[in-house]
Design an enzyme around this catalytic site. Structure first.
Site, PDB file in Angstrom:
ATOM      1  N   GLU A   5       0.791  -1.457   0.057  1.00 54.44           N
ATOM      2  CA  GLU A   5       0.058   0.030  -0.167  1.00 54.44           C
ATOM      3  C   GLU A   5       0.678   1.232  -0.007  1.00 54.44           C
ATOM      4  O   GLU A   5       0.424   2.218  -0.639  1.00 54.44           O
ATOM      5  CB  GLU A   5      -1.078   0.074   1.092  1.00 54.44           C
ATOM      6  CG  GLU A   5      -0.471  -0.047   2.541  1.00 54.44           C
ATOM      7  CD  GLU A   5      -1.086   0.160   3.645  1.00 54.44           C
ATOM      8  OE1 GLU A   5      -1.753  -0.739   4.234  1.00 54.44           O
ATOM      9  OE2 GLU A   5      -1.869   1.379   3.912  1.00 54.44           O
ATOM     10  N   SER A  31      -0.227   6.164   9.005  1.00 55.63           N
ATOM     11  CA  SER A  31       1.489   5.854   8.518  1.00 55.63           C
ATOM     12  C   SER A  31       1.949   7.234   8.007  1.00 55.63           C
ATOM     13  O   SER A  31       1.555   8.049   7.370  1.00 55.63           O
ATOM     14  CB  SER A  31       1.531   4.924   7.268  1.00 55.63           C
ATOM     15  OG  SER A  31       1.378   3.534   7.849  1.00 55.63           O
ATOM     16  N   ARG A  68       9.107   4.138   6.144  1.00 54.43           N
ATOM     17  CA  ARG A  68       7.859   4.250   7.171  1.00 54.43           C
ATOM     18  C   ARG A  68       8.676   4.610   8.437  1.00 54.43           C
ATOM     19  O   ARG A  68       9.121   3.842   8.968  1.00 54.43           O
ATOM     20  CB  ARG A  68       7.174   2.963   7.223  1.00 54.43           C
ATOM     21  CG  ARG A  68       5.964   3.209   7.909  1.00 54.43           C
ATOM     22  CD  ARG A  68       4.896   2.035   8.108  1.00 54.43           C
ATOM     23  NE  ARG A  68       3.915   2.240   8.976  1.00 54.43           N
ATOM     24  CZ  ARG A  68       3.715   2.183  10.051  1.00 54.43           C
ATOM     25  NH1 ARG A  68       4.645   1.894  10.939  1.00 54.43           N
ATOM     26  NH2 ARG A  68       2.466   2.472  10.680  1.00 54.43           N
ATOM     27  N   SER A  71      -7.871   4.726   8.143  1.00 50.66           N
ATOM     28  CA  SER A  71      -8.374   4.056   9.533  1.00 50.66           C
ATOM     29  C   SER A  71      -7.346   4.586  10.619  1.00 50.66           C
ATOM     30  O   SER A  71      -7.544   4.720  11.693  1.00 50.66           O
ATOM     31  CB  SER A  71      -8.557   2.694   9.581  1.00 50.66           C
ATOM     32  OG  SER A  71      -9.488   2.436   8.478  1.00 50.66           O
TER      33      SER A  71
END
Lengths: 556, 432
Positions: free
Chosen positions: A321, A378, A390, A375
């Site tokens: 993603e 990140s 990340r 939701s």
């Protein structure tokens, strides 16, 4: 109808060539007289040939016109099943170009992407006399199948039997072969047949991007299988699907060129909870018969993989993603939003009077801090399109806002929650610095108006009885937003990045949060940090997935 | 002033107006004591039965090097926070008969009131288990008491101060916390008391370092958790905080402040978050109908937060391996609650638990980022959010350990939320 037919008959080709269907002139293959030509006869020999570059110099009219120039070589047609599965083949078939990857050396030889075509050799498709990477169309304009360095056949009619790549067969090479053959489960598969979808199955919402080709030729349309047509019609003639599916029409990207095709990019979303119904629909519409690859990202691509397989006989190509997010974001920024910039920021965010929205593009985007608020959250530090990490994340995201709001106020949807929040006053709910200090906490630069303790007043029954649902909704929004802002700011400082880009569907129609984030970044950093936002908010993952489907040979 | 026969090398009684004040030795070493045979006969009610006595009168000197003004009794330190007022009270146990005789009535009554009760009014509480006995401060030996009551009840406290004529004692009241500023004028008007206002973080740092140094008996002030996630094997272990610097100090009160402490006098406030203990309690009250911190914790101990929170596995069907996120990690706190069905299936206990877990993990996450950026491995968590809250402590211990792959260690202190008040008391006795 006459000449063409005879051509067809003579050649025994399995399908019609461009026929003169009526008043509008159609270009015949080979001689490229697309715009003017009436019914000039097609030279039969040229039926084999690929479209010649310089011939449509005049043809910079409608996509439909351009599409008439697309040809299908006979031999390829013979081998190709007559379904919607028309996949593209190798890029370079020039005998001169023997590079393996087909990424080609775009700067050598006569073909430089973006430049006028300087050769008549049939290798890249020329549209509007400009070299463009060609990746096939529903007609399989193919430029040659084989990309093995060993194979230097010109016509690329292809010799699907030579080289290591035989469609449907196990991959027999470990060489990194052409990127438009994809190996899935170790079987060579042609890719990029219509329909072209990108899916991002998130924790709360499924984001779907659909490329609607508008340059569909009559021929193509005729050959188009029924379910493909029905899918196309269903998607483009509705703006709502079932009870919960929505097409964000205002986000549609029009006349986009992707992979040599021109079309509109549509943005559709529905709750992940409705996934079973979606899969059912895919089954009902016999999606699997289209043999298309379904590129999907997000956690749900993993979670629902089996369901897709068992319920609809569909194989998902699972993508990460965050990879997709970055790819999609850079792409949309690059192609712009129907001529307007995709990005925006707020000028004077700390001043309600003069705070104004300004557009911007992400030129020199790197490094950037990318905060994806779905939701959950990140936070990525992005140094280049392929180099990112990340940094961290937080579980207090959009899902928390909505979940808490539903519990505290009885609302049921994101829109309701935002509506309530827009009317509430969070200072009735939150304990501010001035509630504790009686004023500012000067020593550490904390203004009296800063929140010291979110929901801090709510331990008092008296206060609980005096606030409204709107106040609670507002406090929830402010708490979640400020927490994200605070964490983002810490990351920006530590990673030494000044530009913070916020995306994700938490910000959809959520001006309160957008402005709050803009303000927080600006205020707490004393103007060092700038918050940027993008119009297509939560769709970048899906766009990135679509791009993976249409992957160019430029990509490593 | 009657200083019967006590030899004094110097007098520094300029600011001393309380007749009860007596010179004492200036030994303040932790656990230090001197023997006072002269006073043995004078042992009276109120003395503890410890065998520690003050030294022989003739041996009692005030060292030249410490020419301090010993403030008059009573000795208090106050920390008026957003939710709670923390009060530390030093109860002298080495009072001579003479001193006692001279003690003014209201001072005596304050002393009796505080030390013979463990609850005050409806909401005041003395944490007896935290009492530090036989402490020597400023040459006096006594017990340090830890008392708390809701900031909401400060007016009642002020009223009491007025009724007991506290102001006539002319003592300085050292106070820290936001309330020292907010209520300054109330103290003045309602009880004729002048507050000496101190910064809460200065006091916090000072108090932490002091308490850790004086606690020499009983459980170690500083401790950590071994095997925090294994309920069978999870155990508290003492930790010596010597060479404590640098230290990340996370103060979880109504809100949170995170400090990087480099030395006793050198620290900085790295950041803070407004999602603190006040948020936990406020949200719990709203979501479950509870009214107190203890109730909220009780509920939380019985709930299951995974019914409320959306985990990585709920989204991915398993781990999100690419970025090392295990399936059991929370992806979206309260993420299930957008579904009506799920809302109807969870209990109040589940909601309380989820609130606790959410707030705690958020603090842990922010802390970890700070520790990483400040390059500090040791993190000390204080503040009354952790009072009787083993759940949060274990969560923090685990989170620090897990997400840092063992690099960070979470430490806790017994006196949790009282350090600010202790620091205020220290400022009273040893003005910096």
């Amino acid at each position: 109808m006459d000449t063409a037919e005879s051509v067809v008959d003579k050649k025994g080709a399995s399908g019609p060539f461009h026929v003169n269907n009526g008043p509008s002139p159609r270009g015949f293959h080979g001689n490229g007289s697309c715009c003017g030509g009436g019914s000039s006869p097609a030279a039969p020999e040229e039926a084999h040939h690929l479209h010649r570059g310089g011939e449509d110099a005049e043809c910079n009219g409608s996509p439909a016109k351009r599409s008439r120039l697309r040809r299908r070589t006979e031999s390829v047609k013979r081998n190709r099943p007559r379904t919607a599965q028309r996949s593209n083949m190798a890029l370079s078939v020039s005998p001169k170009d023997t590079s393996t990857s087909g990424a080609g050396d775009q700067t050598t030889g006569p073909l430089i992407e973006g430049q006028p075509c300087s050769t008549t050799e049939p290798h890249y498709r020329c549209t509007r006399n400009v070299v463009e990477m060609c990746r096939g169309t529903a007609q399989g304009s193919n430029l040659g199948l084989s990309v093995s360095p060993k194979d230097t056949s010109t016509s690329g009619a292809g010799d699907q039997t030579t080289g290591p790549l035989i469609e449907g067969q196990p991959c027999s090479t470990t060489e990194p072969h052409s990127p438009h053959y994809r190996c899935t489960r170790n079987v060579v598969e042609m890719c990029r047949a219509f329909p072209w979808f990108g899916m991002d199955i998130g924790g709360t919402l499924v984001k779907l991007v659909y490329f609607e080709p508008v340059d569909v030729t009559a021929e193509e349309e005729q050959e188009e299988v029924e379910n493909l047509k029905s899918i196309r019609r269903y998607l483009t003639s509705n703006v709502a699907y079932g009870k919960t599916g929505v097409r964000d029409v205002h986000l549609e990207l029009r006349n986009l060129t992707m992979c040599g095709r021109t079309g509109n990019l549509h943005f559709i979303r529905f709750p992940t909870q409705a996934m079973p119904r979606f899969i059912q629909m895919g089954r009902d519409k016999n999606f699997s018969s289209l043999h298309t690859t379904l590129c999907a990202t997000g956690g749900g691509a993993y979670k629902f993989e089996n369901d897709f397989r068992t319920m609809a006989d569909l194989e998902l190509l699972k993508l990460d993603e965050l990879d997709c997010l970055i790819r999609g974001l850079l792409f949309v920024d690059r192609v712009s939003f129907n001529g307007h910039p995709e990005g925006y920021y707020f000028q004077n965010p700390s001043d309600t009077e003069s705070c104004v929205k300004k557009t911007c593009t992400l030129d020199n985007p790197f490094p950037m801090l990318l905060v994806n608020i779905g939701s959950g959250v990140s936070i990525l530090a992005v140094y280049s399109e392929s180099d990112y990490k990340r940094v961290t994340g937080t579980s207090l995201g959009g899902g928390t806002f909505l979940g808490l709001c539903c519990l505290l106020t009885g609302c049921e949807t994101f829109e309701e929650a935002l509506e309530m929040a827009s009317k509430g006053d969070s200072t009735n709910v939150d304990k501010l610095v001035k509630d504790i200090y009686g004023g500012d906490y000067e020593r550490f630069g904390l203004q009296g108006s800063a929140v010291a303790s979110s929901f801090g007043h709510m331990m008092s029954k008296e206060k609980r009885d005096s606030i409204s649902k709107e106040d609670l909704a507002r406090a929830t929004l402010v708490t979640i937003t400020n927490n994200i802002g605070s964490i983002a700011r810490m990351c920006a400082v530590n990673e030494k990045i000044e530009r913070v880009v916020f995306v994700g569907n938490f910000l959809r129609i959520n001006t309160v949060s957008t402005k709050l984030l803009a303000y927080a970044m600006d205020f707490w950093s004393k103007g060092q940090l700038r918050a940027l936002f993008l119009e297509h908010e939560g769709y970048f993952g899906a766009v990135g997935a679509l791009m993976e489907l249409l992957k160019t040979s430029e990509d490593p | 002033m009657a200083f019967n026969g006590y030899k004094r090398e110097d007098e520094n009684i300029g600011e001393d107006e309380t007749p009860t004040k007596q010179p004492r030795s200036d030994m303040e070493m932790p656990g230090g004591f001197t023997h006072d045979p002269d006073n043995e006969a004078a042992s009276s009610a109120g003395r503890d039965t410890s065998d520690r006595r003050t030294s022989n009168a003739t041996a009692r000197h005030r060292s030249d090097s410490v020419k301090k003004t010993r403030p008059p009794f009573p000795w208090f330190g106050m920390d008026i926070g957003g939710t709670l007022v923390k009060l530390v009270y030093f109860e002298p146990k080495d009072i001579t008969a003479e001193e006692e005789q001279e003690e003014v009535e209201n001072l005596k009554s304050i002393r009796h009131y505080l030390t013979s009760n463990t609850a005050y009014g409806k909401t005041g509480i003395r944490d007896v288990h935290l009492e530090l006995q036989d402490l020597t401060l400023c040459g006096r030996t006594g017990n340090l008491h830890f008392i708390r009551f809701p900031t909401h009840d400060l007016p009642a406290f002020l009223q009491m101060g007025r009724n007991k004529h506290f102001s006539s004692l002319h003592t300085t009241l050292c106070a820290t916390g936001g309330g020292a500023y907010k209520f300054e004028s109330d103290f003045r008007t309602m009880a004729d008391l002048q507050l000496h206002k101190l910064d809460e973080l200065d006091c916090l740092v000072r108090g932490v370092l002091y308490i850790d140094s004086v606690v020499s008996s009983g459980p170690s002030e500083c401790y950590y958790f071994e095997n925090p996630t294994d309920p069978d094997r999870c155990i508290q272990r003492p930790y010596t905080l010597e060479n404590p610097y640098p230290l990340l100090l996370v103060n979880i009160g109504s809100g949170v402040s995170i400090l990087a402490v480099y030395s006793e006098t050198n620290y900085k406030r790295v950041t803070g978050t407004s999602l603190g203990g006040g948020t936990f309690l406020g949200l719990c009250c709203l979501l479950t109908g509870c009214s107190t911190f203890e109730e909220a914790l009780e509920m939380a101990s019985q709930g299951e937060s995974t019914r409320v929170d959306k985990l990585v596995r709920d989204i991915y069907g398993g781990d999100y391996e690419r970025f090392g996120l295990p399936g059991w990690a929370v992806a979206s706190s309260f993420g299930h609650m957008m579904s009506k069905e799920k809302r109807e299936s969870v209990s109040k206990e589940d909601l309380a638990r989820a609130t606790l877990v959410t707030i705690t993990n958020n603090i842990g996450s922010i802390t970890r980022m700070c520790a990483l950026n400040e390059n500090i491995e040791r993190v000390v968590f204080v503040g009354n959010f952790l009072r009787v809250n083993t759940l949060s402590m274990k969560l923090l211990a685990y989170a620090m350990d897990y997400w840092s792959k063992g690099q960070l260690k979470a430490l806790f202190l017994q006196h949790e939320g009282y350090f600010g008040a202790v620091g205020a008391l220290l400022e009273l006795l040893h003005p910096s």
